[in-house]
Design a protein around this motif. Structure first.
Motif, mmCIF file in Angstrom:
data_model
loop_
_atom_site.group_PDB
_atom_site.id
_atom_site.type_symbol
_atom_site.label_atom_id
_atom_site.label_comp_id
_atom_site.label_asym_id
_atom_site.label_seq_id
_atom_site.Cartn_x
_atom_site.Cartn_y
_atom_site.Cartn_z
ATOM 1 N N SER A 456 0.835 -1.201 0.000
ATOM 2 C CA SER A 456 0.000 0.000 0.000
ATOM 3 C C SER A 456 0.867 1.247 0.000
ATOM 4 O O SER A 456 1.703 1.434 0.894
ATOM 5 N N PHE A 457 0.681 2.129 -0.983
ATOM 6 C CA PHE A 457 1.442 3.367 -1.032
ATOM 7 C C PHE A 457 1.104 4.250 0.168
ATOM 8 O O PHE A 457 1.981 4.853 0.781
ATOM 9 N N ALA A 458 -0.175 4.337 0.502
ATOM 10 C CA ALA A 458 -0.603 5.215 1.602
ATOM 11 C C ALA A 458 0.013 4.780 2.926
ATOM 12 O O ALA A 458 0.463 5.625 3.720
ATOM 13 N N GLU A 459 0.032 3.469 3.180
ATOM 14 C CA GLU A 459 0.587 2.994 4.443
ATOM 15 C C GLU A 459 2.076 3.304 4.546
ATOM 16 O O GLU A 459 2.561 3.738 5.607
ATOM 17 N N LEU A 460 2.814 3.057 3.467
ATOM 18 C CA LEU A 460 4.235 3.375 3.489
ATOM 19 C C LEU A 460 4.481 4.871 3.611
ATOM 20 O O LEU A 460 5.351 5.327 4.371
ATOM 21 N N PHE A 461 3.713 5.652 2.854
ATOM 22 C CA PHE A 461 3.874 7.110 2.865
ATOM 23 C C PHE A 461 3.654 7.646 4.269
ATOM 24 O O PHE A 461 4.482 8.407 4.805
ATOM 25 N N ASP A 462 2.551 7.267 4.884
ATOM 26 C CA ASP A 462 2.223 7.800 6.211
ATOM 27 C C ASP A 462 3.208 7.334 7.270
ATOM 28 O O ASP A 462 3.537 8.076 8.203
ATOM 29 N N ALA A 463 3.704 6.094 7.134
ATOM 30 C CA ALA A 463 4.610 5.552 8.146
ATOM 31 C C ALA A 463 6.010 6.148 8.057
ATOM 32 O O ALA A 463 6.697 6.284 9.081
ATOM 33 N N GLN A 464 6.453 6.557 6.871
ATOM 34 C CA GLN A 464 7.847 6.958 6.684
ATOM 35 C C GLN A 464 8.050 8.444 6.392
ATOM 36 O O GLN A 464 9.196 8.912 6.405
ATOM 37 N N TYR A 465 6.994 9.177 6.127
ATOM 38 C CA TYR A 465 7.187 10.578 5.717
ATOM 39 C C TYR A 465 7.890 11.391 6.794
ATOM 40 O O TYR A 465 8.837 12.140 6.502
#
Length: 472
Positions: A456-465
Motif C-alpha cells: 500500500s502506497f498510503a501505508e508506506l507514505f504515512d509511516a515513513q514521511y
C-alpha cells in the motif's frame, strides 16, 4: 462413519416443506435467450464449504464440494419460479443436509436412490438463496428509503421486515411419489432435484428479480444454489465435463409467473395481474478442469514493502517517490533447492516479479501469473519484471538468507491511494547444467509466492514521511 436416522425426529418436528403445490408442465425452449419471458441457466463451481442454513443444516467443509446455481433472467417482475436440476448420479450426490458430523445421504451411509424412503421426505435443507437477499432496504414507491415498515411500499427480500421467500426444494429419488413426473424421459443414471421459490401476494414484498431498490432487474441474477459432493472414489479429474442443468427439452418442468402490471413488488390484490410467461433454458453448467493455483508453501515469500522519497535541493519533499516490493528466500530453502550458490547459477534461468497496479488488478490469478511467466503471454494489467541478481544481505533479509526486489518509480501524490501488487518467481532447470557448459538449460520448474503481495502506497507514505522529512 455410517449414521443412523437420529435426525429424522428433529426434522419431522420442524414445519416441513411439503411437495403439495400444483405444478403445470409448461412448454419451453432451449437455446438463445428470449426477450419476453423467463430464461434459466446453470453454473457450477468447486467450493470448500456448505453454509449453515436457517432451514436446519449445519455448516460442512470438505475438498469435494460443488456448488450448482440456478440463474434467472426475466423481462418483468417474477413472484414465483420453478426449475429442475438434472445431474449424473454415478459421479455426484446432493448434500441434502449436514448434522455437523456428516452429510446426508452419502456421509450417513444412505443411498440417494432410496432417500425418500430412508428419511420419510425428500426436502433439501442445505442450500443458499440468491441475489435478491442482498436487497436489504425498505423503500417508498418512488424508490427513496422508508424509515419504517409502515411507510414502506416495497421491502427488499433481505430485510428483516420482509415477509420472506417460501422455498420448496426436493430430491426426487426413484422411490419418491412424484418420480414418474420429474424423472420422465431421463436415464437411470440421472438424478433430479427441483426448487420452487414463491413470494406471491406477500404484503409489500419485492419480487425475485428485484435485486435493489424498487425496480426489477432484466439481467442475469442468481436464484438458488444446491450443493453436491463427489461419490467415494470419484476424483476431480473424473468429473471434468460432467453436466448439470436440464437434460431433455420436454422434462417436467420449468415454471414461473409474472406480475403483468410491470411492477417489481406486490402492490395489492386489486393492482396485481398474473401472467404466465414463455420459458427458455439458456445453458447448462459443465465442470471444467481446475486451473493452476499458487503453492500452499514456497521457497520464495513476500518480505515487505519500502518507500524512497524524492527530495529537492533544499531537502524538501519533491512530490514523488519510488516503491519496491522485497522477496525473501531462507538459507535453508535455498540450500534444499539449489545446494549452493555455484549450483544455483547452473540452475536458475530467470528471477523476477509479475506486478500490477492495485487499482487495475487487486488479486491476480495464479493462471494469469503463470501464463505470463511460463508462456510469455500478455495479460491485461500484468507486467513481468525480471531482476538481475539474487542478493545476500544480513541486514535486509537476515543472516544466511537471500532476496530480491522490484521497484516502481516516480509515483506522485495522485497515486497515494493505489498499491503495488506483486508475485515474485524463480524459474529454474531442475537438472542443472546437464551439458557441462556452466549454464542451465530451459526452465522446467518454477517457484511462486503462495499469494500476491500488496504494498500500500498510503501505508508506506504515512509511516515513513516524518522520518524522511523530520523538519517538514
Amino acid at each position: 462413519m455410517v449414521k443412523s436416522k437420529k435426525l429424522l425426529s428433529l426434522f419431522l418436528a420442524v414445519v416441513m416443506i411439503l411437495s403439495t403445490f400444483a405444478v403445470m408442465a409448461s412448454a419451453y425452449t432451449m437455446g438463445a435467450d428470449i426477450a419476453d419471458g423467463i430464461n434459466y441457466k446453470y453454473t457450477v463451481e468447486k467450493v470448500g464449504t456448505v453454509p449453515e442454513t436457517a432451514a436446519g443444516s449445519a455448516e460442512w467443509s470438505a475438498d469435494n464440494i460443488y456448488a450448482v446455481s440456478i440463474w434467472m433472467k426475466a423481462s418483468k417482475g417474477v413472484d414465483v419460479m420453478t426449475a429442475p436440476l438434472h445431474y449424473n448420479k454415478t459421479l455426484f450426490a446432493p448434500i441434502m443436509l449436514s448434522d455437523g458430523e456428516c452429510t446426508y445421504p452419502v456421509g450417513a451411509g444412505m443411498d440417494q436412490d432410496s432417500y425418500y424412503t430412508d428419511m420419510g421426505e425428500g426436502a433439501v435443507y442445505a442450500y443458499s438463496l440468491g441475489d435478491y437477499m442482498n436487497n436489504t432496504g425498505m423503500y417508498k414507491a418512488n424508490g427513496t428509503t422508508a424509515t419504517t415498515k409502515a411507510l414502506a411500499k416495497c421491502i427488499g427480500l433481505g430485510n428483516s421486515n420482509s415477509a420472506g421467500v417460501s422455498v420448496i426444494s426436493e430430491l426426487v429419488s426413484p422411490d419418491h411419489p412424484l418420480y414418474n413426473k420429474w424423472g420422465a424421459g431421463l436415464s437411470d443414471t440421472t438424478g433430479v432435484l427441483y426448487v420452487n421459490l414463491n413470494v406471491a401476494t406477500k404484503a409489500k414484498t419485492a419480487y425475485l428479480n428485484t435485486i435493489e431498490g424498487v425496480n426489477y432487474s432484466t439481467d442475469w441474477n442468481k436464484m438458488f444454489t444446491f450443493y453436491f459432493e463427489t461419490l467415494p472414489g470419484v476424483t476431480d479429474a473424473d468429473v471434468v465435463g460432467a453436466e448439470f442443468g436440464v437434460f431433455t427439452p420436454d422434462c417436467f418442468t420449468l415454471d414461473g409467473n409474472f406480475d403483468a402490471t410491470g411492477s417489481a413488488y406486490y402492490v395489492g390484490a386489486t393492482s396485481y395481474a398474473s401472467e404466465v410467461p414463455k420459458f427458455n433454458v439458456s445453458g447448462n453448467a459443465v465442470v471444467e478442469a481446475s486451473g493452476p493455483e499458487f503453492p500452499a508453501t514456497s521457497i520464495v515469500n513476500p518480505l515487505k514493502g519500502q518507500i524512497r522519497f524524492h527530495s529537492n535541493d533544499a531537502g524538501e519533499y519533491a512530490g514523488s517517490y519510488d516503491v519496491r516490493a522485497l522477496a525473501k528466500i531462507t538459507g535453508t530453502d535455498f540450500a534444499a533447492t539449489f545446494t549452493d550458490e555455484a549450483t544455483a547459477k547452473e540452475m536458475i534461468t530467470e528471477v523476477g516479479f509479475v506486478f500490477a497496479a492495485g487499482s487495475n488488478v487487486a488479486a491476480p490469478s495464479a493462471a494469469d501469473v503463470m501464463s505470463v511467466v511460463e508462456s510469455g503471454a500478455t495479460v491485461n494489467g500484468l507486467t513481468k519484471k525480471p531482476v538481475n541478481f539474487i542478493s545476500r544481505s544480513a541486514s535486509l533479509f537476515g543472516e544466511g538468507n537471500y532476496g530480491f526486489s522490484c521497484v516502481v518509480t516516480d509515483m506522485t501524490d495522485d497515486d497515494y491511494d493505489n498499491s503495488l501488487v506483486a508475485v515474485a518467481f524463480i524459474a529454474y532447470d531442475s537438472d542443472g547444467d546437464s551439458d557441462g557448459d556452466g549454464k542451465p538449460e530451459a526452465a522446467d520448474a518454477y517457484a511462486y509466492y503462495p499469494a500476491a503481495q500488496t504494498v500500500s502506497f498510503a501505508e508506506l507514505f504515512d509511516a515513513q514521511y516524518d522520518n524522511a522529512f523530520p523538519n517538514a
